[in-house]
Motif scaffolding. Structure first.
Motif, PDB file in Angstrom:
ATOM      1  N   LEU A 169      -8.365  -2.252   5.505  1.00 16.37           N
ATOM      2  CA  LEU A 169      -6.921  -2.078   5.597  1.00 16.37           C
ATOM      3  C   LEU A 169      -6.221  -2.434   4.298  1.00 16.37           C
ATOM      4  O   LEU A 169      -5.010  -2.301   4.200  1.00 16.37           O
ATOM      5  CB  LEU A 169      -6.360  -2.980   6.705  1.00 16.37           C
ATOM      6  N   SER A 170      -6.965  -2.912   3.322  1.00 17.29           N
ATOM      7  CA  SER A 170      -6.311  -3.401   2.106  1.00 17.29           C
ATOM      8  C   SER A 170      -6.507  -2.485   0.906  1.00 17.29           C
ATOM      9  O   SER A 170      -6.137  -2.844  -0.195  1.00 17.29           O
ATOM     10  CB  SER A 170      -6.853  -4.790   1.747  1.00 17.29           C
ATOM     11  N   LEU A 171      -7.086  -1.336   1.117  1.00 18.53           N
ATOM     12  CA  LEU A 171      -7.359  -0.452  -0.010  1.00 18.53           C
ATOM     13  C   LEU A 171      -6.387   0.711  -0.054  1.00 18.53           C
ATOM     14  O   LEU A 171      -6.146   1.336   0.967  1.00 18.53           O
ATOM     15  CB  LEU A 171      -8.755   0.137   0.111  1.00 18.53           C
ATOM     16  N   PRO A 172      -5.871   1.039  -1.246  1.00 21.63           N
ATOM     17  CA  PRO A 172      -5.070   2.264  -1.349  1.00 21.63           C
ATOM     18  C   PRO A 172      -5.967   3.465  -1.077  1.00 21.63           C
ATOM     19  O   PRO A 172      -7.075   3.560  -1.610  1.00 21.63           O
ATOM     20  CB  PRO A 172      -4.592   2.270  -2.799  1.00 21.63           C
ATOM     21  N   VAL A 190     -10.682  -6.018   7.606  1.00 26.05           N
ATOM     22  CA  VAL A 190      -9.460  -6.317   6.872  1.00 26.05           C
ATOM     23  C   VAL A 190      -9.495  -5.663   5.491  1.00 26.05           C
ATOM     24  O   VAL A 190      -8.486  -5.151   5.007  1.00 26.05           O
ATOM     25  CB  VAL A 190      -9.252  -7.840   6.739  1.00 26.05           C
ATOM     26  N   SER A 191     -10.675  -5.664   4.875  1.00 22.32           N
ATOM     27  CA  SER A 191     -10.776  -5.012   3.570  1.00 22.32           C
ATOM     28  C   SER A 191     -10.415  -3.543   3.687  1.00 22.32           C
ATOM     29  O   SER A 191      -9.729  -2.986   2.828  1.00 22.32           O
ATOM     30  CB  SER A 191     -12.187  -5.153   3.016  1.00 22.32           C
ATOM     31  N   ILE A 233      -3.917  -5.360  -5.818  1.00 19.64           N
ATOM     32  CA  ILE A 233      -3.403  -4.878  -4.540  1.00 19.64           C
ATOM     33  C   ILE A 233      -4.319  -5.339  -3.416  1.00 19.64           C
ATOM     34  O   ILE A 233      -3.867  -5.866  -2.393  1.00 19.64           O
ATOM     35  CB  ILE A 233      -3.309  -3.338  -4.514  1.00 19.64           C
ATOM     36  N   PHE A 234      -5.622  -5.168  -3.634  1.00 20.12           N
ATOM     37  CA  PHE A 234      -6.600  -5.522  -2.618  1.00 20.12           C
ATOM     38  C   PHE A 234      -6.484  -6.992  -2.253  1.00 20.12           C
ATOM     39  O   PHE A 234      -6.405  -7.355  -1.080  1.00 20.12           O
ATOM     40  CB  PHE A 234      -8.001  -5.197  -3.134  1.00 20.12           C
ATOM     41  N   SER A 242      -7.559   0.986 -13.888  1.00 19.42           N
ATOM     42  CA  SER A 242      -7.239   1.062 -12.464  1.00 19.42           C
ATOM     43  C   SER A 242      -7.884  -0.051 -11.659  1.00 19.42           C
ATOM     44  O   SER A 242      -7.384  -0.425 -10.613  1.00 19.42           O
ATOM     45  CB  SER A 242      -7.630   2.421 -11.895  1.00 19.42           C
ATOM     46  N   ILE A 243      -8.989  -0.607 -12.158  1.00 19.58           N
ATOM     47  CA  ILE A 243      -9.685  -1.635 -11.381  1.00 19.58           C
ATOM     48  C   ILE A 243      -8.808  -2.860 -11.178  1.00 19.58           C
ATOM     49  O   ILE A 243      -8.710  -3.368 -10.062  1.00 19.58           O
ATOM     50  CB  ILE A 243     -11.005  -2.037 -12.068  1.00 19.58           C
ATOM     51  N   GLY A 302      -5.832  -2.343  -8.937  1.00 19.29           N
ATOM     52  CA  GLY A 302      -6.409  -2.058  -7.621  1.00 19.29           C
ATOM     53  C   GLY A 302      -6.888  -3.339  -6.964  1.00 19.29           C
ATOM     54  O   GLY A 302      -6.654  -3.586  -5.779  1.00 19.29           O
ATOM     55  N   LEU A 303      -7.564  -4.172  -7.756  1.00 18.03           N
ATOM     56  CA  LEU A 303      -8.025  -5.457  -7.245  1.00 18.03           C
ATOM     57  C   LEU A 303      -6.846  -6.324  -6.843  1.00 18.03           C
ATOM     58  O   LEU A 303      -6.877  -7.017  -5.824  1.00 18.03           O
ATOM     59  CB  LEU A 303      -8.836  -6.195  -8.321  1.00 18.03           C
ATOM     60  N   PHE A 330      -5.980   6.682  -1.907  1.00 24.07           N
ATOM     61  CA  PHE A 330      -6.427   7.633  -2.925  1.00 24.07           C
ATOM     62  C   PHE A 330      -7.483   6.999  -3.808  1.00 24.07           C
ATOM     63  O   PHE A 330      -8.377   7.664  -4.329  1.00 24.07           O
ATOM     64  CB  PHE A 330      -5.258   8.180  -3.748  1.00 24.07           C
ATOM     65  N   TRP A 331      -7.416   5.707  -3.958  1.00 29.84           N
ATOM     66  CA  TRP A 331      -8.418   4.977  -4.712  1.00 29.84           C
ATOM     67  C   TRP A 331      -9.768   5.096  -4.006  1.00 29.84           C
ATOM     68  O   TRP A 331     -10.773   5.440  -4.610  1.00 29.84           O
ATOM     69  CB  TRP A 331      -7.972   3.523  -4.781  1.00 29.84           C
ATOM     70  N   LEU A 338      -1.843   1.938 -10.856  1.00 32.76           N
ATOM     71  CA  LEU A 338      -3.041   2.517 -10.254  1.00 32.76           C
ATOM     72  C   LEU A 338      -2.977   4.030 -10.275  1.00 32.76           C
ATOM     73  O   LEU A 338      -3.931   4.715 -10.644  1.00 32.76           O
ATOM     74  CB  LEU A 338      -3.129   2.029  -8.808  1.00 32.76           C
ATOM     75  N   LEU A 375       0.828  -1.211   0.000  1.00 34.51           N
ATOM     76  CA  LEU A 375       0.000   0.000   0.000  1.00 34.51           C
ATOM     77  C   LEU A 375       0.859   1.257   0.000  1.00 34.51           C
ATOM     78  O   LEU A 375       0.532   2.248  -0.646  1.00 34.51           O
ATOM     79  CB  LEU A 375      -0.920   0.009   1.210  1.00 34.51           C
ATOM     80  N   VAL A 384      -3.081  -7.744  -0.424  1.00 33.11           N
ATOM     81  CA  VAL A 384      -3.008  -7.235   0.944  1.00 33.11           C
ATOM     82  C   VAL A 384      -4.020  -7.952   1.833  1.00 33.11           C
ATOM     83  O   VAL A 384      -3.736  -8.280   2.984  1.00 33.11           O
ATOM     84  CB  VAL A 384      -3.238  -5.710   0.970  1.00 33.11           C
ATOM     85  N   LEU A 385      -5.194  -8.235   1.258  1.00 30.43           N
ATOM     86  CA  LEU A 385      -6.199  -8.973   2.013  1.00 30.43           C
ATOM     87  C   LEU A 385      -5.660 -10.347   2.397  1.00 30.43           C
ATOM     88  O   LEU A 385      -5.753 -10.784   3.554  1.00 30.43           O
ATOM     89  CB  LEU A 385      -7.461  -9.123   1.161  1.00 30.43           C
ATOM     90  N   GLY A 401       1.276  -0.239  -7.982  1.00 32.05           N
ATOM     91  CA  GLY A 401       1.089   1.103  -7.439  1.00 32.05           C
ATOM     92  C   GLY A 401       1.146   2.161  -8.522  1.00 32.05           C
ATOM     93  O   GLY A 401       0.297   3.046  -8.596  1.00 32.05           O
TER      94      GLY A 401
END
Lengths: 273, 311, 528
Positions: B143-146, B140-141, A246-247, A239-240, A243-244, B148-149, A225, A202, A250-251, A222
């Motif tokens: 915490l997983s989002l950038p 948790v979600s 990354i999501f 970007s989706i 972004g997904l 600015f997005w 995005l 992130l 990290v998840l 990064g």
């Protein structure tokens, strides 16, 4: 049970990302850098380009796959650096105590007080943007929690019987720290490590947004995005998908960390004496 | 209590000095100067004489140790120096940004606390239930989002599509402008607080003394409940304190996106433009705020649980 | 493509002309935006050379000249008339007698002299100094040898005599907002830094650093009936995506568009009606350091120009928000040669030239770039595969803007990509390539060509406007032939405006900087 679900889902997600990264050259359809054909710029997802193309006409699917390599590298290496620094400082501070402990405490407080994003930004500016600078920047900014943890563990473990025994046997301090103390605190450290990996990914995205991210030729999620933020209304797929990615990563790391914590929780285990 | 506060303040001094020294060193080796940043858009490029005068005016020609000496002696008199960019005292420049920063920080933490803590509590009281699972996955979600997005999505959804809120700006007191930035900024602390609260409450519920009391046949008496809450509170409060500091630093991205005039965007702009006095001053102020907030939190914890001893 | 430019400008002019045909409405609030960053430097425009700061300065301050976008030249603003001596060195200005500062005091010659002298203060570094240096005696003040500029004389309260050091047109120097005229007495006080007082159409009300500036109508502005609007709010909004949302949400009246929004707005039936397009005086280039061995050979430099399909990049990546560059001077320049053709896309020719120059297998170089979306790394990314095809390998060196500025001036690069001002005065901008101009000034590639120098020297010395333009055209043609840089494009600035905002001017020097007194707001605006 619920606890195990965390672990399983997290592990699966993380493994998926790792596989995507390792096998990117085989799974990808195109070269993520060179195969840029401006004629195909900003095409919506379809049969040829599964995730669509970006503004340069590059296949997003392939770039997301290769991007996994970068994000995983960023996450793993920076956390490794964090952990090594944190453990070295914390373990030694807890074990030796005294003035060294004071110094380390002061350092830790200082690092906790400085906003990590700004510090990383400054380091990136000094070292010039790039993958190595990013790894150094992230590695230097996030070791405080590991350090605290290592120190607390060292403090509580150093009075244990087996440690005293080792001392009597004439083991050197370093040997004691590495062979007796370290193995017993690995659990929580690993947990913090996995959670930190997510934070690193992130942070890379945020630094890209601020203009100091990793730059080509590597595609990084990064910067993908951040570059695409103007096209959110016109070509949202650009970007989706990163972004997904990354999501999901990290998840997965967070769930994995949670799951590991549930297993390795010191109150729940009775082993290792 | 008073001696504790005094001791903490004294302990903070070396930290602040160390930060000042570290930042000073870092920014004396950074490539690029304020003068070169003034020509970075290739527009009306600064000419050599003006650049030389600029460096001289800002004292950038002096050797490092001279500059550091000047800086330290200024700090001793609480003088943060003069901004290269605005030619105003750094203290003024920062002071202009303090209220918006405070607003944003408080609003986002409020959002995080008001939703996160109860959520974690409820999740802990029924571990394994669907409430628990959903809220934890949601957390948790978060915490997983950038950021600015998330900010862009919120802007797009609530301002453009639904038209409920303004999409950017400060509003000068109109609190509606505060809502979207606070949510974008507060989602991560919310998630963390929910998890921490859940973990804290769970830990304590499983702790020995509760189990013992229950096994003895005692019902959850008030005393036990108070012990539970008190311990959990300490952990939660500590997390809140730490998160406050993080939020001020993380606010940068949100501030830039929503045109919110806070310290974070001032800091980033100053780094980009190499307005070194402002960079140094802002970081020091942020560090000071962080230390103060955490000290307050520790004081609160000591009040709640007098058993906690602070050395 | 030139045709497209002419049509677009004609359209823009018709729009504004058509606008002038309507009667301006008095009242309302102009909600302007400052899109080039997330803050203003400060409230002292003398200290800043940035377009971002000019945006607020134009509301509150005035200079001796102002830029007339429709005539594409600087015209007298604070002066009623000017008399030029025969040798072209002495300019006598008759100042307006209806110009009042926002505190009610009338402007006098003292204010003009004080403001210009302040620029040369040797202890401070005002960016405007380089423009005031053309006045005789200014350098002495800069060096601390004199307190007053000897070439700037007060004849009487409303007459100023300016003697120049060389024969140049001072209008190009003195129209800039950074040379605004301040009230001599007020500006020396500390309060001026937080409450600026000027001669502009609006007077200062409030400034929230990092957020916005608000000003309200100055009733005693010297242009009768103007300004039309009651207030102006300038919101600082650096993020294009955020501006997009705010504009569509009708929270702001104007927005400078990036390439993506340009396409989106053009395609929207409503939004496309409010687009103002102007060819600005910026040329985007790839500077090729002549000290780097491969680039010292003209054939290599030409090969690079042949190898890159600039039209495709402009069409696809920049979304047609630029005009293909033929050489240094932009389309709006009086010395632009509309018959000159740009380098065609010819990778075969490029390979041939490279082989001739001794690089049959190509070579590798390092390209320094910032993350700017219009002239930064995204462009470099698009070019890399094209150069790869002819054997030239590129390594990107990403840097921040301030570092780019440093390395270009110190020669610490092999190639860089930048957007540089190439106007409005063709002579000044071409002088950058004169061998006498140092690299730290603007001769970044260390271009040296005796024929070019001769043409420029002659053009500077002559009074014959036709000959001057002729020389400049020839000099520009040399630049095309010698290609010290890859000529990429000229910027097309696009500003979206709401249907109720009228009176915008097609300012080629910088579209975002407008003369607010000419703008009015129709009653349909949601702002009160």
């Amino acid at each position: 049970m619920k606890f195990r679900t965390n672990l399983v889902i997290g592990a699966v997600l993380f493994a998926g990302v790792v596989i995507a990264g390792i096998f990117a050259p085989w799974l990808a359809h195109t070269d993520p850098v060179m195969d840029a054909n401006l004629m195909y710029a900003e095409e919506a997802p379809g049969s040829e380009f599964w995730f669509g193309t970006d503004a340069q006409g590059r296949d997003i699917y392939s770039r997301v796959l290769y991007g996994a390599r970068i994000s995983l590298t960023v996450g793993i290496v920076s956390q490794l650096i964090n952990t090594v620094i944190g453990v070295c400082l914390g373990l030694s501070a807890g074990y030796w105590g005294g003035w060294w402990d004071d110094v380390v405490n002061g350092l830790t407080n200082m690092m906790l007080a400085i906003p990590s994003l700004i510090f990383a930004l400054a380091i990136m500016a000094i070292l010039n943007p790039g993958l190595t600078s990013l790894l150094i920047a992230l590695g230097l900014t996030n070791w405080s929690f590991t350090c605290r943890l290592a120190r607390a563990s060292a403090l509580s473990l150093k009075s244990q019987g087996y440690v005293q025994a080792a001392k009597v046997l004439g083991y050197g301090d370093i040997r004691i720290m590495l062979t007796q103390l370290l193995p017993n605190m690995l659990g929580p450290i690993i947990v913090i490590g996995t959670l930190g990996m997510g934070g690193a990914v992130l942070a890379e995205a945020a630094l890209s947004f601020l203009g100091l991210g990793i730059r080509p030729p590597y595609p990084s999620w990064g910067s993908m995005l951040s570059d695409a933020r103007d096209q959110i209304t016109t070509a949202p797929w650009i970007s989706i998908f990163p972004g997904l990615a990354i999501f999901v990563t990290v998840l997965g790391l967070n769930l994995l960390g949670d799951g590991l914590r549930d297993i390795l929780d010191p109150q729940a285990r009775t082993r290792r004496a | 209590m008073l001696s504790f506060i005094v001791r903490r303040l004294l302990q903070s001094l070396p930290i602040i000095l160390a930060v000042a020294a570290l930042i000073f060193v870092m920014f004396s080796v950074i490539p690029g100067t304020f003068a070169s940043s003034m020509s970075d858009d290739g527009r009306s490029v600064l000419d050599a004489e003006v650049m030389a005068r600029m460096n001289k005016e800002f004292g950038l020609d002096d050797p490092v140790y001279v500059r550091f000496g000047k800086y330290v002696s200024q700090l001793a008199t609480f003088d943060l120096g003069t901004s290269f960019r605005t030619r105003q005292p750094v203290a003024h420049v920062i002071a202009d940004r303090l209220w918006p920063t405070a607003q944003l920080a408080f609003a986002s933490m409020l959002f995080a606390i008001l939703i996160g803590v109860p959520l974690g509590f409820v999740a802990a009281l029924r571990p394994g239930s669907w409430i628990d699972t959903i809220s934890m996955i949601g957390a948790v979600s978060g915490l997983s989002l950038p950021k600015f997005w998330l900010g862009l999505l919120l802007m797009y959804l609530f301002a453009l599509m639904l038209g409920w809120l303004p999409s950017f700006g400060y509003g000068g007191g109109d609190l509606r402008y505060l809502i979207l930035p606070s949510i974008a900024l507060g989602v991560a602390p919310l998630a963390l607080l929910a998890r921490t609260t859940r973990a804290a409450v769970l830990d304590i519920m499983n702790a020995d003394f509760v189990r013992t009391a229950r096994s003895k046949g005692m019902s959850e008496s008030k005393v036990v409940r108070w012990h539970l809450t008190r311990n959990a509170l300490v952990i939660i409060l500590t997390t809140i304190g730490l998160q406050f500091g993080t939020v001020i630093g993380q606010a940068v991205v949100i501030e830039k996106l929503f045109s919110w005039p806070g310290l974070g965007s001032l800091l980033v702009d100053s780094v980009t433009l190499r307005d070194i006095p402002v960079v140094q001053g802002s970081i020091l102020v942020i560090v000071l705020l962080f230390l103060l907030i955490n000290m307050l939190v520790d004081v609160l914890c000591a009040i709640i649980d007098p058993r906690i001893k602070y050395t | 493509m030139l045709k497209k430019f002419v049509i677009t400008t004609a359209l823009a002019l018709t729009l504004s002309a058509g606008a002038y045909a309507e009667t301006p409405r008095k009242g309302g609030t102009i909600r302007f935006t400052a899109p080039y960053g997330s803050s203003f430097a400060n409230l002292d425009i003398h200290t800043s050379n940035r377009a971002q700061d000019e945006i607020w300065a134009k509301a509150i301050h005035r200079s001796l000249y102002k830029w007339d976008a429709n005539a594409n030249k600087a015209v007298l603003d604070l002066a009623k008339e000017v008399k030029v001596s025969d040798d072209g060195l002495v300019y006598t200005y008759k100042l307006r007698d209806d110009a009042y500062f926002h505190n009610g005091r009338k402007m006098t010659a003292d204010d003009v002299i004080w403001s210009l002298t302040r620029q040369m203060d040797g202890a401070k570094a005002y960016p405007g100094a380089r423009y005031v240096r053309i006045i005789k005696g200014a350098i002495e003040v800069e060096k601390g040898q004199a307190k007053e500029i000897s070439g700037l004389k007060k004849i009487d309260d409303s007459t100023v005599e300016m003697t120049l050091t060389e024969k140049v047109d001072p209008s190009f120097n003195l129209y800039q907002p950074m040379l605004s005229i301040y009230p001599a007495d007020e500006a020396s006080k500390d309060t001026f830094a937080t409450k600026p007082i000027g001669l502009g159409p609006f007077k200062f009300v409030e400034y929230v650093p990092g957020s916005r500036l608000v000003a309200e109508r100055w009733e005693k502005f010297y242009e009768p009936g103007k300004p039309y609007a009651d207030r102006i709010t300038i919101s600082i909004m650096g993020e294009a995506a955020a501006r997009d949302v705010a504009f569509r949400n009708k929270e702001i009246d104007v927005s400078i568009l990036g390439p993506t929004q340009y396409v989106a707005y053009k395609a929207d039936s409503e939004l496309s009606k409010g687009l103002l397009e102007v060819a600005e005086v910026y040329t985007r280039v790839m500077g090729l350091n002549s000290n780097f061995k491969p680039f010292s050979d003209k054939r290599v430099r030409q090969a690079i120009n042949y190898a890159i399909d600039a039209d495709l990049i402009i069409k696809r990546l920049v979304k047609d928000k630029a005009y293909r560059a033929t050489s240094w001077l932009p389309i709006s320049s009086p010395a632009y040669d509309k018959d000159m053709k740009p380098y065609p896309y010819d990778p075969e020719k490029a390979k041939q030239l490279l082989a001739e120059a001794g690089y049959p297998d190509g070579f590798e170089f390092e390209w320094t770039a910032t993350s700017n979306e219009s002239w930064g790394i995204p462009i470099v990314e698009a070019v890399i595969p094209m150069l790869e095809k002819v054997g030239v390998k590129v390594k990107i060196k990403p840097v921040e803007g301030t570092v780019l500025s440093e390395v270009a001036r110190s020669g610490n690069y092999q190639a860089f990509i930048w957007s540089l001002t190439s106007g409005p005065d063709p002579l000044t901008s071409l002088k950058c390539f004169h061998s006498a101009t140092p690299q730290s000034a603007c001769n970044y590639t260390l271009f040296k060509n005796p024929e070019f120098d001769k043409l420029i020297d002659e053009a500077a010395a002559t009074d014959d406007q036709a000959k001057k333009l002729e020389n400049l055209k020839k000099a520009n043609a040399i630049l095309r032939e010698e290609v010290p840089m890859w000529w990429f494009n000229y910027n097309k600035a696009v500003m979206a405006h709401q249907p109720w905002l009228k009176g915008l001017q097609p300012n080629a020097t910088e579209l975002a900087v407008q003369n607010y007194e000419d703008i009015w707001v129709e009653a349909s605006s949601p702002a009160k």
